[in-house]
Every structure is written in C-alpha cells, then in structure tokens.
Motif scaffolding. Structure first.
Motif, PDB file in Angstrom:
ATOM      1  N   VAL A  94      -1.527  -3.146   8.928  1.00  0.00           N
ATOM      2  CA  VAL A  94      -1.595  -4.792   9.087  1.00  0.00           C
ATOM      3  C   VAL A  94      -2.297  -5.252   8.125  1.00  0.00           C
ATOM      4  O   VAL A  94      -1.743  -6.236   7.163  1.00  0.00           O
ATOM      5  N   TRP A  95      -3.744  -4.836   7.812  1.00  0.00           N
ATOM      6  CA  TRP A  95      -4.550  -5.506   6.668  1.00  0.00           C
ATOM      7  C   TRP A  95      -3.987  -5.018   5.271  1.00  0.00           C
ATOM      8  O   TRP A  95      -4.051  -5.823   4.283  1.00  0.00           O
ATOM      9  N   GLY A  96      -3.473  -3.908   5.004  1.00  0.00           N
ATOM     10  CA  GLY A  96      -2.598  -3.603   3.881  1.00  0.00           C
ATOM     11  C   GLY A  96      -1.589  -4.334   3.562  1.00  0.00           C
ATOM     12  O   GLY A  96      -1.411  -4.720   2.606  1.00  0.00           O
ATOM     13  N   SER A  97      -0.897  -4.651   4.568  1.00  0.00           N
ATOM     14  CA  SER A  97       0.397  -5.391   4.444  1.00  0.00           C
ATOM     15  C   SER A  97       0.008  -6.879   4.009  1.00  0.00           C
ATOM     16  O   SER A  97       0.505  -7.394   2.989  1.00  0.00           O
ATOM     17  N   THR A 142       0.844  -8.553   0.255  1.00  0.00           N
ATOM     18  CA  THR A 142       1.400  -9.646   0.172  1.00  0.00           C
ATOM     19  C   THR A 142       0.658 -10.803  -0.474  1.00  0.00           C
ATOM     20  O   THR A 142       1.179 -11.531  -1.324  1.00  0.00           O
ATOM     21  N   ALA A 143      -0.469 -10.769  -0.296  1.00  0.00           N
ATOM     22  CA  ALA A 143      -1.429 -11.635  -1.138  1.00  0.00           C
ATOM     23  C   ALA A 143      -1.516 -11.257  -2.816  1.00  0.00           C
ATOM     24  O   ALA A 143      -1.325 -12.395  -3.427  1.00  0.00           O
ATOM     25  N   ALA A 178       0.377 -12.985  -8.118  1.00  0.00           N
ATOM     26  CA  ALA A 178       0.987 -12.506  -9.291  1.00  0.00           C
ATOM     27  C   ALA A 178       2.205 -13.056  -9.618  1.00  0.00           C
ATOM     28  O   ALA A 178       2.651 -13.419 -10.899  1.00  0.00           O
ATOM     29  N   GLU A 179       3.019 -13.877  -8.862  1.00  0.00           N
ATOM     30  CA  GLU A 179       4.372 -14.402  -8.964  1.00  0.00           C
ATOM     31  C   GLU A 179       4.124 -15.544  -9.787  1.00  0.00           C
ATOM     32  O   GLU A 179       5.034 -15.832 -10.793  1.00  0.00           O
TER      33      GLU A 179
END
Length: 59
Positions: free
Chosen positions: A19-22, A26-27, A32-33
């Motif tokens: 969960v926290w890795g996901s 995502t963050a 970066a986008e």
C-alpha cells in the motif's frame, strides 16, 4: 476501519509495504510529470526555432 495503534495502521493488515509503496511510486511519478512536460516543451520549442543543441554548428 478502526486501527488500535499507529503501527497497525501503517502495517495495514500485512499489506502495508504494498500500500505505502504504491502511494510512494504514485507520488514520485506525479511530481516528476510536470518537470518532464516542461522539459519536453522547452526542447520542442528549441527544435522549432532551430536552436536545438544537436543541430547547432560548432566552430
């Protein structure tokens, strides 16, 4: 859901790493986008103006 402690919350019933890795991935990608989009736009504008670093003639 109701967790009895903060460690139980972060453990997420044994799925905390997933969960926290996901959330972390995502963050990272969402932060970066905008930088990557601005970089692509700058490079495209430089190419359109003929000022691209790879098209300049070196003395």
């Amino acid at each position: 859901m109701n967790w009895p402690s903060a460690s139980a919350f972060f453990d997420m019933g044994g799925y905390g790493l997933y969960v926290w890795g996901s959330y972390a991935v995502t963050a990272l990608l969402m932060s970066a986008e905008p930088w990557l989009a601005a970089r692509r736009q700058r490079l495209a504008l430089e190419q359109a103006a003929g000022d691209a670093p790879d098209t300049e003639m070196q003395p």
